[in-house]
Design an enzyme around this catalytic site. Structure first.
Site, PDB file in Angstrom:
ATOM      1  N   ASP A 103       1.376  -1.044  -0.246  1.00  0.00           N
ATOM      2  CA  ASP A 103       0.186  -0.177  -0.169  1.00  0.00           C
ATOM      3  C   ASP A 103       0.798   1.296  -0.466  1.00  0.00           C
ATOM      4  OD1 ASP A 103       0.628  -1.172   2.544  1.00  0.00           O
ATOM      5  OD2 ASP A 103      -0.457   0.245   3.605  1.00  0.00           O
ATOM      6  N   GLU A 167      -0.835  -0.801   5.420  1.00  0.00           N
ATOM      7  CA  GLU A 167       0.925  -0.865   6.671  1.00  0.00           C
ATOM      8  C   GLU A 167       0.486   0.683   6.481  1.00  0.00           C
ATOM      9  OE1 GLU A 167       4.364   1.187   7.793  1.00  0.00           O
ATOM     10  OE2 GLU A 167       2.980   1.181   6.102  1.00  0.00           O
TER      11      GLU A 167
HETATM   12 ZN   LIG Z   1       6.671   2.358   4.143  1.00  0.00          ZN
END
Ligand SMILES: [Zn+2]
Length: 421
Positions: A103, A167
Site C-alpha cells: 500500500d 501498513e
Molecule cells: Zn513504508
C-alpha cells in the site's frame, strides 16, 4: 559460498532491467491503502513464476487480535488481500522472511511533474507514488531471490516472500500474516532507509482529544464556554510536552535524529460560524515513542498532560476533555546488535558495498515492530534511498540503491539459509 556470492552480485546487476520493469509495473497499479488487490495479484503472479507456493487471502479483523493494542479502522479487506510465497529449502537451514507493504499513501492533488503512476526513469531516478515506499523494496526482495534461482542455487532454509496490505493504516496485513503462521528465523523489511541498517523501529500511535464547551450566540459570550479557547490551553500543553520529549527521550541508535520521539498535532476541527461560541473542538495527533518504552507508557504520558491541563481549569475540571487512541498504531521493536542475524546482514552489506553500514534506529514506524513483538522474528529494516522522498510529490527511488539492496539480500540469503552443495 564466497564464489557464489560474487556470481550473485553480478547476476543481480544483470537483472537490473527486469527489476526496473517490475518496479514500473507495480507503480502502474495504484495501491492506495484499501485498494491493493490489483498490485497484489500481479506480485502473486511473479512469485508463482519463481516456483513459490503462493498463498493469497483476505485478512480478517480478528487476525489483528495478536496485537492487543491494535486500533481497527476497517472491518473487511476484500480489496486488500495479503500475499505470501514460500520457496521451500532442501532442509537443515535457517529460514528468512522478506516482507514489504504494497500500500501507498494517496498522491496528493498537486505538484507532480508527471503522473504519479508513470514510473518514468530519469538517469538513476525512478519516479512514482510508492517508488521508494516501498515498491522498490518489494522488487528488490523478488530480484534477490530470482537471481539466486537464475544461478541454480538451492538454499537449505525456506524463503518467504511476503507482500502485505495496510501498513500505512496501521499494519493489519503483517499482523494477519503472523496470525496465519508465517514466521521465520530472520526477517528484512526493505523500507527506504537510505541504505542504513535499522535493527530498531520506533513506535507510532494516533490520538484524538475531544474538548467540550457550551454553545451560545456570539453576542452573549457570557452565556457560553468557548471550546476553541479551551482547546488552546491543551494545544499549548501538548506543544510543551513535545519540547520536553525531544529534550529528554533519547536512544543510543537515534543520536542522528533531532526529534525521533515526539508528539505532533496534525488536525484541528471545531466551530461552525463566527457568530457562535463553539461547543466542540477535536484535536488529532501522532505520537512516536522509543522501543525502550511500552505503548502503555506513551499513552499515559499524553493522558497525564491532558488531565493536568484540565485540572487547572475550572470548566475543564468539570467537563474533562476525552482522549481516544484511534486509527493507527505501529508498535516499536528492537533486535540486539549482537544478534547473529544483524551481524549476518551487516557482514553481507560489506561484501556487496565494500564498506560497513551505518547502523541506526528506523526514522519511521514500520511493520518490523509487529514482526519482532508478535511474530518473535528478529527483524531488520534496511532498504534503498533516499529516505526523504516518501509521502511527497515526485517521490523517487535511486535505482543504484535498489540494485545494491537486492545484492545485500541475495548474499544474506546465501549465508543465513545455507547453500545445498
Ligand atoms: Zn513504508
Amino acid at each position: 559460498v564466497e564464489n557464489i556470492k560474487q556470481r550473485s552480485l553480478k547476476q543481480v546487476e544483470k537483472n537490473r532491467g527486469e527489476l526496473t520493469k517490475i518496479l514500473r509495473e507495480l507503480i502502474a497499479r495504484p495501491s492506495i491503502s484499501g485498494e491493493e488487490k490489483e498490485a497484489q495479484l500481479y506480485y502473486a503472479g511473479l512469485l508463482e513464476d519463481l516456483g513459490c507456493q503462493v498463498d493469497v487471502w483476505e485478512p480478517k479483523p480478528e487476525d489483528m487480535l495478536i496485537n492487543p493494542n491494535f486500533l481497527a479502522n476497517r472491518d473487511q479487506y476484500s480489496d486488500s488481500p495479503d500475499v505470501v510465497g514460500v520457496l521451500k529449502g532442501s532442509g537443515g537451514g535457517q529460514s528468512l522472511l522478506l516482507n514489504g507493504h504494497m500500500d501507498v499513501v494517496p498522491p496528493g492533488a498537486i505538484d507532480w511533474l508527471q503522473s504519479p503512476w508513470s514510473g518514468h526513469v530519469e538517469g538513476n531516478r525512478l519516479y512514482g507514488r510508492g517508488a521508494a515506499d516501498m515498491k522498490a523494496g518489494l522488487a528488490a526482495n523478488y530480484i534477490a531471490v530470482k537471481s539466486l534461482l537464475d544461478l541454480g542455487v538451492r538454499l537449505k532454509g525456506d524463503v518467504l516472500l511476503e507482500s502485505v496490505v495496510c501498513e500505512k493504516t496501521g499494519g493489519a496485513g503483517t499482523l494477519s500474516a503472523i496470525h496465519r503462521g508465517y514466521r521465520a528465523d530472520g526477517a528484512v523489511v526493505p523500507e527506504p532507509t537510505g541504505m542504513q541498517v535499522c535493527p530498531v523501529s520506533m513506535g507510532v500511535i494516533w490520538f484524538k482529544i475531544t474538548v467540550t464547551g457550551k454553545a451560545a450566540h456570539a453576542a452573549t459570550t457570557h452565556l457560553g464556554v468557548n471550546a476553541i479557547t479551551k482547546a488552546g490551553l491543551l494545544i499549548a500543553a501538548v506543544d510543551q510536552m513535545n519540547r520536553q520529549m525531544v529534550a529528554e527521550k533519547k536512544h543510543p541508535l537515534y543520536g542522528y535524529h533531532p526529534t525521533p520521539f515526539s508528539v505532533n498535532l496534525g488536525v484541528v476541527t471545531g466551530g461552525a460560524i463566527p457568530t457562535s461560541v463553539p461547543d466542540k473542538v477535536v484535536l488529532e495527533g501522532r505520537m512516536s515513542f522509543s522501543p525502550d518504552e511500552t505503548v502503555a507508557d506513551a499513552k499515559k504520558l499524553l493522558e497525564a498532560v491532558v488531565h493536568e491541563t484540565a485540572a487547572a481549569d475550572e470548566w475543564m475540571r468539570e467537563h474533562p476533555p476525552e482522549v481516544e487512541w484511534f486509527g493507527f498504531f505501529l508498535d516499536s521493536g528492537s533486535v540486539d546488535l549482537s544478534h547473529p542475524f544483524v551481524k549476518t546482514l551487516c557482514h553481507n552489506y560489506e561484501t556487496a558495498l565494500g564498506r560497513a553500514p551505518q547502523v541506526v534506529g528506523s526514522p519511521f514506524g514500520t511493520d518490523a515492530g509487529s514482526l519482532i513483538r508478535y511474530g518473535h522474528i528478529p527483524t531488520v529494516i534496511f532498504g534503498p534511498g533516499p529516505s526523504s522522498t516518501p509521502h511527497k510529490a515526485n517521490e523517487y527511488v535511486d535505482l543504484d540503491s535498489v540494485v545494491q539492496t537486492a545484492q545485500v539480500l541475495a548474499c544474506t540469503l546465501l549465508d543465513w539459509c545455507g547453500v545445498e552443495e
